[in-house]
Scaffold this motif. Structure first.
Motif, PDB file in Angstrom:
ATOM      1  N   TYR A 136      -3.656  17.849   8.369  1.00  9.37           N
ATOM      2  CA  TYR A 136      -3.267  16.812   7.931  1.00  9.37           C
ATOM      3  C   TYR A 136      -1.776  16.865   6.468  1.00  9.37           C
ATOM      4  O   TYR A 136      -2.639  16.490   5.452  1.00  9.37           O
ATOM      5  CB  TYR A 136      -4.714  16.633   7.399  1.00  9.37           C
ATOM      6  CG  TYR A 136      -5.261  15.123   6.779  1.00  9.37           C
ATOM      7  CD1 TYR A 136      -5.516  14.221   7.800  1.00  9.37           C
ATOM      8  CD2 TYR A 136      -5.272  14.718   5.376  1.00  9.37           C
ATOM      9  CE1 TYR A 136      -5.279  13.197   6.745  1.00  9.37           C
ATOM     10  CE2 TYR A 136      -5.311  13.757   4.677  1.00  9.37           C
ATOM     11  CZ  TYR A 136      -5.954  12.840   5.230  1.00  9.37           C
ATOM     12  OH  TYR A 136      -6.121  11.651   5.312  1.00  9.37           O
ATOM     13  N   GLY A 149       0.665  -1.110   0.068  1.00 12.92           N
ATOM     14  CA  GLY A 149       0.047  -0.427  -0.220  1.00 12.92           C
ATOM     15  C   GLY A 149       0.613   1.214  -0.255  1.00 12.92           C
ATOM     16  O   GLY A 149       1.856   1.413   0.342  1.00 12.92           O
ATOM     17  N   ASP A 170      -1.461  -5.560  -7.548  1.00 12.70           N
ATOM     18  CA  ASP A 170      -2.164  -6.143  -6.317  1.00 12.70           C
ATOM     19  C   ASP A 170      -1.824  -7.553  -5.285  1.00 12.70           C
ATOM     20  O   ASP A 170      -1.376  -9.069  -5.747  1.00 12.70           O
ATOM     21  CB  ASP A 170      -3.639  -6.830  -6.985  1.00 12.70           C
ATOM     22  CG  ASP A 170      -4.787  -7.098  -5.647  1.00 12.70           C
ATOM     23  OD1 ASP A 170      -4.389  -6.746  -4.845  1.00 12.70           O
ATOM     24  OD2 ASP A 170      -5.957  -7.271  -6.534  1.00 12.70           O
ATOM     25  N   VAL A 171      -1.722  -7.245  -4.243  1.00 10.00           N
ATOM     26  CA  VAL A 171      -0.958  -8.355  -3.405  1.00 10.00           C
ATOM     27  C   VAL A 171      -2.559  -9.948  -3.192  1.00 10.00           C
ATOM     28  O   VAL A 171      -3.427  -9.320  -2.380  1.00 10.00           O
ATOM     29  CB  VAL A 171      -0.375  -8.431  -1.781  1.00 10.00           C
ATOM     30  CG1 VAL A 171      -0.112  -9.503  -0.814  1.00 10.00           C
ATOM     31  CG2 VAL A 171       0.606  -7.058  -2.444  1.00 10.00           C
ATOM     32  N   GLU A 181       1.801  -1.940  -4.777  1.00  9.05           N
ATOM     33  CA  GLU A 181       0.200  -1.033  -4.713  1.00  9.05           C
ATOM     34  C   GLU A 181      -0.554  -1.326  -6.209  1.00  9.05           C
ATOM     35  O   GLU A 181      -0.456  -1.448  -7.200  1.00  9.05           O
ATOM     36  CB  GLU A 181       1.476   0.566  -4.609  1.00  9.05           C
ATOM     37  CG  GLU A 181      -0.033   1.662  -5.155  1.00  9.05           C
ATOM     38  CD  GLU A 181      -1.377   1.195  -4.211  1.00  9.05           C
ATOM     39  OE1 GLU A 181      -1.341   1.544  -2.989  1.00  9.05           O
ATOM     40  OE2 GLU A 181      -2.826   1.085  -4.446  1.00  9.05           O
ATOM     41  N   ARG A 182      -1.827  -1.578  -5.870  1.00 11.82           N
ATOM     42  CA  ARG A 182      -3.044  -2.211  -6.846  1.00 11.82           C
ATOM     43  C   ARG A 182      -2.846  -0.997  -7.148  1.00 11.82           C
ATOM     44  O   ARG A 182      -3.236  -0.837  -8.462  1.00 11.82           O
ATOM     45  CB  ARG A 182      -3.971  -2.638  -5.588  1.00 11.82           C
ATOM     46  CG  ARG A 182      -4.691  -1.651  -5.507  1.00 11.82           C
ATOM     47  CD  ARG A 182      -5.907  -2.588  -4.495  1.00 11.82           C
ATOM     48  NE  ARG A 182      -7.122  -1.644  -3.603  1.00 11.82           N
ATOM     49  CZ  ARG A 182      -7.275  -1.991  -2.753  1.00 11.82           C
ATOM     50  NH1 ARG A 182      -7.893  -3.324  -2.442  1.00 11.82           N
ATOM     51  NH2 ARG A 182      -7.695  -0.767  -1.836  1.00 11.82           N
ATOM     52  N   PHE A 215      -0.517   7.691   2.727  1.00  8.92           N
ATOM     53  CA  PHE A 215       0.025   8.435   3.975  1.00  8.92           C
ATOM     54  C   PHE A 215       0.792   7.380   4.188  1.00  8.92           C
ATOM     55  O   PHE A 215       1.770   7.555   4.880  1.00  8.92           O
ATOM     56  CB  PHE A 215      -1.151   9.435   4.521  1.00  8.92           C
ATOM     57  CG  PHE A 215      -1.497  10.956   4.373  1.00  8.92           C
ATOM     58  CD1 PHE A 215      -0.141  11.452   4.248  1.00  8.92           C
ATOM     59  CD2 PHE A 215      -2.224  11.332   3.421  1.00  8.92           C
ATOM     60  CE1 PHE A 215      -0.294  12.890   3.756  1.00  8.92           C
ATOM     61  CE2 PHE A 215      -2.410  12.204   3.355  1.00  8.92           C
ATOM     62  CZ  PHE A 215      -1.317  13.188   3.429  1.00  8.92           C
ATOM     63  N   ALA A 216       0.396   6.091   4.427  1.00  9.69           N
ATOM     64  CA  ALA A 216       1.160   5.523   5.699  1.00  9.69           C
ATOM     65  C   ALA A 216       2.176   4.741   4.876  1.00  9.69           C
ATOM     66  O   ALA A 216       3.151   4.340   5.264  1.00  9.69           O
ATOM     67  CB  ALA A 216      -0.219   4.269   6.610  1.00  9.69           C
ATOM     68  N   GLY A 227      -3.487   6.481  -2.356  1.00 11.16           N
ATOM     69  CA  GLY A 227      -4.659   6.067  -1.686  1.00 11.16           C
ATOM     70  C   GLY A 227      -5.806   6.630  -1.903  1.00 11.16           C
ATOM     71  O   GLY A 227      -6.541   6.444  -2.041  1.00 11.16           O
ATOM     72  N   THR A 228      -6.360   6.772  -0.413  1.00 11.62           N
ATOM     73  CA  THR A 228      -7.434   7.427  -0.028  1.00 11.62           C
ATOM     74  C   THR A 228      -7.823   8.732  -1.395  1.00 11.62           C
ATOM     75  O   THR A 228      -8.737   9.025  -1.504  1.00 11.62           O
ATOM     76  CB  THR A 228      -7.272   7.833   1.553  1.00 11.62           C
ATOM     77  OG1 THR A 228      -7.581   7.038   1.953  1.00 11.62           O
ATOM     78  CG2 THR A 228      -8.871   8.934   1.114  1.00 11.62           C
ATOM     79  N   ARG A 270      -5.743   9.175  -3.922  1.00 14.69           N
ATOM     80  CA  ARG A 270      -6.088   8.522  -5.303  1.00 14.69           C
ATOM     81  C   ARG A 270      -6.747   8.062  -6.117  1.00 14.69           C
ATOM     82  O   ARG A 270      -7.918   8.125  -6.935  1.00 14.69           O
ATOM     83  CB  ARG A 270      -4.966   7.902  -5.867  1.00 14.69           C
ATOM     84  CG  ARG A 270      -5.182   7.275  -7.012  1.00 14.69           C
ATOM     85  CD  ARG A 270      -3.986   5.863  -6.792  1.00 14.69           C
ATOM     86  NE  ARG A 270      -4.859   4.695  -5.614  1.00 14.69           N
ATOM     87  CZ  ARG A 270      -4.385   4.285  -5.408  1.00 14.69           C
ATOM     88  NH1 ARG A 270      -3.776   4.171  -4.811  1.00 14.69           N
ATOM     89  NH2 ARG A 270      -5.594   2.981  -4.472  1.00 14.69           N
ATOM     90  N   MET A 280      -5.131  11.130  10.329  1.00 17.06           N
ATOM     91  CA  MET A 280      -4.784  10.447  10.847  1.00 17.06           C
ATOM     92  C   MET A 280      -3.040   9.691  10.235  1.00 17.06           C
ATOM     93  O   MET A 280      -2.371   9.011  10.471  1.00 17.06           O
ATOM     94  CB  MET A 280      -5.151   9.332   9.805  1.00 17.06           C
ATOM     95  CG  MET A 280      -6.943   8.666  10.432  1.00 17.06           C
ATOM     96  SD  MET A 280      -6.666   7.830  11.993  1.00 17.06           S
ATOM     97  CE  MET A 280      -5.978   6.545  11.066  1.00 17.06           C
ATOM     98  N   ASP A 303     -11.104  16.454   6.006  1.00 16.67           N
ATOM     99  CA  ASP A 303     -12.418  17.866   7.171  1.00 16.67           C
ATOM    100  C   ASP A 303     -11.207  17.497   8.599  1.00 16.67           C
ATOM    101  O   ASP A 303     -11.776  18.323   9.712  1.00 16.67           O
ATOM    102  CB  ASP A 303     -13.250  16.669   6.784  1.00 16.67           C
ATOM    103  CG  ASP A 303     -13.117  15.506   7.801  1.00 16.67           C
ATOM    104  OD1 ASP A 303     -12.270  14.595   7.938  1.00 16.67           O
ATOM    105  OD2 ASP A 303     -13.787  15.023   8.041  1.00 16.67           O
ATOM    106  N   GLY A 305      -4.794   0.649   4.990  1.00 14.02           N
ATOM    107  CA  GLY A 305      -5.223   1.779   4.724  1.00 14.02           C
ATOM    108  C   GLY A 305      -7.150   0.764   5.624  1.00 14.02           C
ATOM    109  O   GLY A 305      -7.641   0.028   4.872  1.00 14.02           O
TER     110      GLY A 305
END
Ligand SMILES: Cc1cc2nc3c(=O)[nH]c(=O)nc-3n(C[C@H](O)[C@H](O)[C@H](O)COP(=O)(O)OP(=O)(O)OC[C@H]3O[C@@H](n4cnc5c(N)ncnc54)[C@H](O)[C@@H]3O)c2cc1C
Length: 515
Positions: free
Chosen positions: A77, A27, A119-120, A51-52, A30-31, A58-59, A61, A410, A71, A151
């Motif tokens: 953030y 993944g 994809d894993v 990364e798939r 951010f993480a 992630g979020t 994209r 997060m 938010d 995620g």
């Protein structure tokens, strides 16, 4: 498209085809991206990110729906090591956050450590080679250490509604927006009234012909203190030492105050609930509609949302709020439980994500041949410090169970876990460890304490059912305290909580000699 991993064998002929890497990260949100950057900055190049998606983000994209924005204010953030003086406004829109992540990945030179569009499909621990064997859609890998940065809000959850598959018009999830679908002038249904829906609704209203909003539970919505940054502020952030750090600190501590209400004294949130009630009164004149949007549970129990235009949107003549519950979807209509049939051309499903039952859990198989999904099926997901799971050696999550927040960034939590990962890898190196596996009793005691803490929080006492809770009614998603305590807890890898084994090339430890 990547280089940088060594080839190696895990023992058997079949396994010799696997490409070996020291650390494999799944993944690149951010993480995962933050973990990759940390490893690179520490001079560790023996890693690979799988990364798939076709790029980082992630979020940010995946969620390209109209109105998508953070938010939590952008100055908080974002990564602590990569402050951005150029944020255009306090709550930046999705394209800006996504560009920030792209730029950060490029700046720190980690893109050639990524394998995209991959994809894993299975990651299983192999006791003989003491490695993770990772199967992907682009070939097989092995790794000493596996980092799960997959995620919590990455797997769209579709509602189980009779006939949903028969719908003949456009239908898509908020996180898989179909930009080819032309919704102008159409009769559109928006299912859901959560964080994504309240950003989407105001963008659709006025553009589509008519909007039906299907609400199961009304959310509390606070005013959104959003504004564009003036040029002079951006200049100050860039050139005045500490100006941006100060802004970030102020946001951080302001948000941390909310924890007092969430986790310690829920009655403190009554003042916040009053602000939300005023927001309803300001946006909606019709008493019946006001009643329909007023939750019957205490603020904070579910995620507190922010918007200045959600209530005015619901008050529009060309928008209907429907609270009767959906009975059935037909090829051209939605039928509610009271029997009303509403014709519809397109449906936007904004019903959230598989948080506590992610399909990813089925794909990670531990030392005893059981998947995470299997191990977690009785008691729900749980980990030690939100990162390590007993029976899954050399696996650490970045943002795992009970690390979510209802009030703050997060990215702060991810960076805390990244410290933990970096410390674990350093300890392995320093002490010549081949494996670490969190002790069952350490994990159990940690989770007992955590669930004890959960008992007094607004998420337990606030009178709502939320996606924070799993099928067993346990809150396995949120961190129930101040985030600085989480930061402190994850500062250093605590080897004493783990069973470890030494690498074959290591001398026998002193204490074993003595025995
Ligand atoms: C619309 C929306 C708005 C949000 N706004 C905020 C906010 O304002 N503030 C906040 O703190 N949080 C917010 N969040 C939460 C947000 O998810 C986190 O802040 C953060 O972006 C999560 O980063 P992550 O890297 O953990 O996960 P993700 O960003 O979800 O990244 C996980 C990555 O793992 C990849 N992956 C998963 N499984 C596999 C596999 N099997 N093989 C290969 N790759 C895989 C995915 O493709 C994805 O790229 C928001 C979430 C959403 C959905």
């Amino acid at each position: 498209m990547t280089t940088g991993w060594s080839t190696g064998s895990t023992g058997s002929t079949e396994e010799a085809e696997r490409r070996h890497v020291g650390t494999l990260i799944i993944g690149s949100g951010f993480a995962g991206l933050g973990t990759a950057i940390r490893l690179s900055r520490e001079g560790n190049d023996d890693y690979l990110v799988i990364e798939r998606g076709s790029e980082v983000g992630g979020t940010w994209r995946d969620n390209t729906y109209p109105g998508a924005a953070c938010d939590v204010p952008s100055h908080l953030y974002s990564y602590s090591f990569e402050l951005n003086p150029n944020w255009s406004r306090s709550f930046s829109p999705q394209p800006e956050i996504q560009q920030y992540l792209r730029d950060t990945a490029a700046k720190y030179g980690v893109l050639d450590k990524h394998l995209f569009d991959t994809d894993v499909t299975l990651a299983r621990w192999d006791n003989d080679s003491r490695r993770w064997l990772v199967d992907t859609t682009s070939g097989a890998f092995s790794a000493n250490v596996l980092i799960g940065a997959v995620g919590a809000l990455a797997e769209p959850a579709l509602p189980e509604i009779d006939g949903i598959d028969t719908f003949a018009g456009e239908i898509f999830h908020s996180s898989r927006w179909n930009h080819d679908a032309d919704l102008r002038g159409k009769r559109v249904a928006l299912i859901g009234t959560g964080a994504s829906a309240i950003q989407i609704g105001p963008e659709l209203a006025g553009t589509v012909g008519h909007l039906d909003v299907y609400q199961r539970t009304a959310p509390w919505v606070l005013p959104r203190g959003d504004r564009p940054y003036r040029r002079i502020e951006q200049l100050a952030f860039r050139h005045v030492p500490f100006a941006q750090r100060l802004a970030r600190e102020a946001i951080y501590w302001g948000r941390e105050l909310l924890v007092l209400g969430f986790a310690y004294q829920p009655r403190l949130l009554q003042a916040v609930q009053k602000i939300a009630q005023k927001n309803i009164a300001r946006g909606i004149a019709d008493p019946q509609l006001r009643k329909a949007v007023t939750p019957d549970w205490q603020i904070g129990c579910k995620r507190m949302l922010i918007s200045n235009d959600w209530y005015p949107t619901l008050a529009r003549d060309d928008v209907d709020l429907i609270t009767d519950g959906i009975a059935e979807i037909r090829p051209d209509a939605i039928v509610t439980k009271d029997g009303t049939v509403r014709a519809v051309d397109a449906i936007v499903v904004a019903t959230g994500f598989h948080v506590t039952d992610s399909p990813t859990f089925e794909r990670i198989v531990g030392a005893e041949g059981r998947s995470l999904a299997d191990v977690w099926s009785d008691k729900g997901q749980q980990a030690y410090k939100g990162s390590a799971v007993h029976g899954f050696p050399n696996l650490l999550f970045v943002i795992g169970p009970n690390t979510g927040l209802g009030h703050s960034s997060m990215v702060y939590m991810a960076e805390s876990h990244i410290n933990y990962v970096a410390s674990a890898l350093a300890e392995m190196q320093r002490h010549g460890l081949a494996t670490f596996d969190v002790r069952e009793d350490a994990q159990r005691r940690y989770n007992e304490r955590l669930q004890d803490r959960m008992g007094n929080t607004i998420w337990t006492t606030g009178g709502c059912a939320s996606w924070y809770l799993d099928a067993h009614g346990r809150n396995t998603t949120l961190w129930p305290s101040f985030t600085f305590l989480f930061r402190r807890m994850t500062r250093k890898f605590d080897r004493h909580a783990y069973e470890t084994t030494a690498r074959a090339d290591q001398p026998v430890p002193q204490e074993v000699h003595a025995a």
